[in-house]
Design an enzyme around this catalytic site. Structure first.
Site, PDB file in Angstrom:
ATOM      1  N   ARG A  50       0.830  -1.206   0.000  1.00 10.72           N
ATOM      2  CA  ARG A  50       0.000   0.000   0.000  1.00 10.72           C
ATOM      3  C   ARG A  50       0.869   1.263   0.000  1.00 10.72           C
ATOM      4  NH1 ARG A  50      -4.487   0.832   4.633  1.00 10.72           N
ATOM      5  NH2 ARG A  50      -2.623   1.246   5.867  1.00 10.72           N
ATOM      6  N   LYS A 149      -2.416   7.381   1.210  1.00 13.64           N
ATOM      7  CA  LYS A 149      -2.143   7.744   2.607  1.00 13.64           C
ATOM      8  C   LYS A 149      -1.056   8.806   2.581  1.00 13.64           C
ATOM      9  CE  LYS A 149      -2.054   5.085   6.269  1.00 13.64           C
ATOM     10  NZ  LYS A 149      -3.138   5.508   7.152  1.00 13.64           N
ATOM     11  N   GLU A 182     -15.916   6.853   6.121  1.00 10.72           N
ATOM     12  CA  GLU A 182     -15.156   6.183   7.177  1.00 10.72           C
ATOM     13  C   GLU A 182     -15.011   7.140   8.336  1.00 10.72           C
ATOM     14  OE1 GLU A 182     -11.360   5.232   5.417  1.00 10.72           O
ATOM     15  OE2 GLU A 182     -10.812   7.327   5.260  1.00 10.72           O
TER      16      GLU A 182
HETATM   17  N1  PXG Z   1      -8.972   5.308   7.186  1.00 12.16           N
HETATM   18  C1  PXG Z   1      -8.024   6.238   7.265  1.00 12.16           C
HETATM   19  C2  PXG Z   1      -8.256   7.591   6.681  1.00 12.16           C
HETATM   20  C3  PXG Z   1      -6.813   5.936   7.892  1.00 12.16           C
HETATM   21  O1  PXG Z   1      -5.853   6.843   7.952  1.00 12.16           O
HETATM   22  C4  PXG Z   1      -7.660   3.702   8.339  1.00 12.16           C
HETATM   23  C5  PXG Z   1      -8.821   4.072   7.684  1.00 12.16           C
HETATM   24  C6  PXG Z   1      -7.504   2.292   8.801  1.00 12.16           C
HETATM   25  O2  PXG Z   1      -6.602   1.585   7.961  1.00 12.16           O
HETATM   26  P1  PXG Z   1      -5.663   0.432   8.511  1.00 12.16           P
HETATM   27  O3  PXG Z   1      -4.856   0.031   7.335  1.00 12.16           O
HETATM   28  O4  PXG Z   1      -4.808   1.020   9.599  1.00 12.16           O
HETATM   29  O5  PXG Z   1      -6.535  -0.645   9.007  1.00 12.16           O
HETATM   30  C7  PXG Z   1      -6.632   4.653   8.473  1.00 12.16           C
HETATM   31  C8  PXG Z   1      -5.414   4.270   9.233  1.00 12.16           C
HETATM   32  C9  PXG Z   1      -3.980   6.776  14.147  1.00 12.16           C
HETATM   33  C10 PXG Z   1      -3.789   6.828  12.694  1.00 12.16           C
HETATM   34  O6  PXG Z   1      -3.184   7.415  14.869  1.00 12.16           O
HETATM   35  C11 PXG Z   1      -4.246   5.844  11.803  1.00 12.16           C
HETATM   36  C12 PXG Z   1      -4.053   6.034  10.445  1.00 12.16           C
HETATM   37  C13 PXG Z   1      -3.443   7.148  10.051  1.00 12.16           C
HETATM   38  C14 PXG Z   1      -3.014   8.075  10.925  1.00 12.16           C
HETATM   39  C15 PXG Z   1      -3.170   7.934  12.251  1.00 12.16           C
HETATM   40  O7  PXG Z   1      -4.912   6.124  14.598  1.00 12.16           O
HETATM   41  N2  PXG Z   1      -4.412   5.219   9.391  1.00 12.16           N
END
Ligand code: PXG
Length: 288
Positions: A50, A149, A182
């Protein structure tokens, strides 16, 4: 704490990057949040894939092969000698001029941080999260792809602020059509009559690694799961709701906009998914 920057491990106090890095100046870069459990990195290959997809989408050439990046992540984990923790893998556009052009940034930087993390208190895992809908929308596909991301999370930061000002712990983000995309850092799931629904990528959901793990768990537990359009109404009237994210893991939502969801406590389907996710994180991953 030892922090990896461009091939070297530094003490925290010496881990520095230039003020001319376009990651700082413009949020020009990409990142991943990854977890490790029991000295094993959860779904590392998927996170690396990713990361390279995000980078490719914004024309950023990561100065390492995916294999070298994997090795650097594992090296950083080893150097920090923790059994469990969170990895933040950041690729910045690198040092350039005071102008937007990324063509003036010859070398992207690679930063890897491994640190402990607990974003919600234990009570939130026991009782469920309180969520509020944000006025700030998820960016559309023609602004910045919701799949990238990127280091520009201002939208999500502002949405998080809105949620917290409303007395909630996480914010629900809608897309330009008013459908659920989301949360600010988590994917959303609703349970109705024992089956699970979650928003599509078209609706603005990130292809979350934890979201994928939930699909795998549902396949092995025989729970029906589908991607579909979801509105706030569907959450208000759901039997259960939960969120997934690397940082949050799997967590129940028991209130949205001051309304109680289902019975107001984490429901049976959510609890089954949580238990299976715990087992998956305990029993899989790339060892370091
Ligand atoms: N949506 C967004 C916009 C994200 O940034 C997720 C869903 C979940 O994806 P994963 O791959 O982690 O299951 C994310 C995850 C935090 C944090 O501190 C998490 C994310 C980015 C920045 C901070 O919780 N990404």
């Amino acid at each position: 704490m030892k922090i990896y920057i461009d091939g070297k491990l530094h003490d925290e106090a010496d881990a520095r990057i230039s003020v001319f890095d376009h990651g700082l100046l413009y949020g020009d870069g990409v990142f991943e949040g990854i977890r490790f459990y029991n000295r094993r990195v959860f779904r590392l290959e998927e996170h690396i894939r990713r990361l390279y997809d995000s980078a490719r989408s914004i024309l950023l050439n990561i100065p390492k092969t995916p294999e070298e990046m994997t090795a650097a992540v594992l090296e950083t984990c080893r150097a920090n000698n923790m059994d469990d923790g969170y990895i933040r893998l950041v690729i910045t556009r690198g040092v350039g001029g005071l102008g937007l052009s990324p063509y003036k940034c010859p070398t992207p930087s690679v930063i890897i941080i491994a640190a402990p993390l607990a974003i919600y208190p234990p009570e939130a895992y026991r009782d469920g999260l309180v969520v509020a809908t944000c006025a700030t929308r998820r960016p559309t596909h023609d602004t910045l792809s919701p799949q990238v991301k990127s280091l520009n999370y201002l939208n999500n930061v502002m949405a998080k602020v809105e949620a917290m000002q409303a007395g909630a712990e996480e914010g629900l983000m809608l897309n330009d059509r008013g459908l659920v995309a989301e949360c600010t850092a988590d994917n959303v799931f609703v349970v109705r009559n024992g089956a699970i629904n979650t928003p599509t990528f078209a609706a603005g959901a990130l292809d979350g690694i934890t979201r994928r793990a939930v699909f795998d768990i549902c396949a092995s537990l025989g729970i029906t799961i589908s991607e579909t359009d979801i509105s706030r109404h569907d959450i208000f009237t759901a039997d259960e709701c939960f969120l997934t994210g690397t940082a949050a893991e799997v967590i129940a939502v028991t209130k949205l906009d001051q309304r109680v969801i289902g019975t107001g406590i984490p429901g049976p389907v959510t609890n089954r998914v949580i238990a299976a996710f715990k087992e998956l994180t305990r029993s899989s991953g790339t060892p370091f």
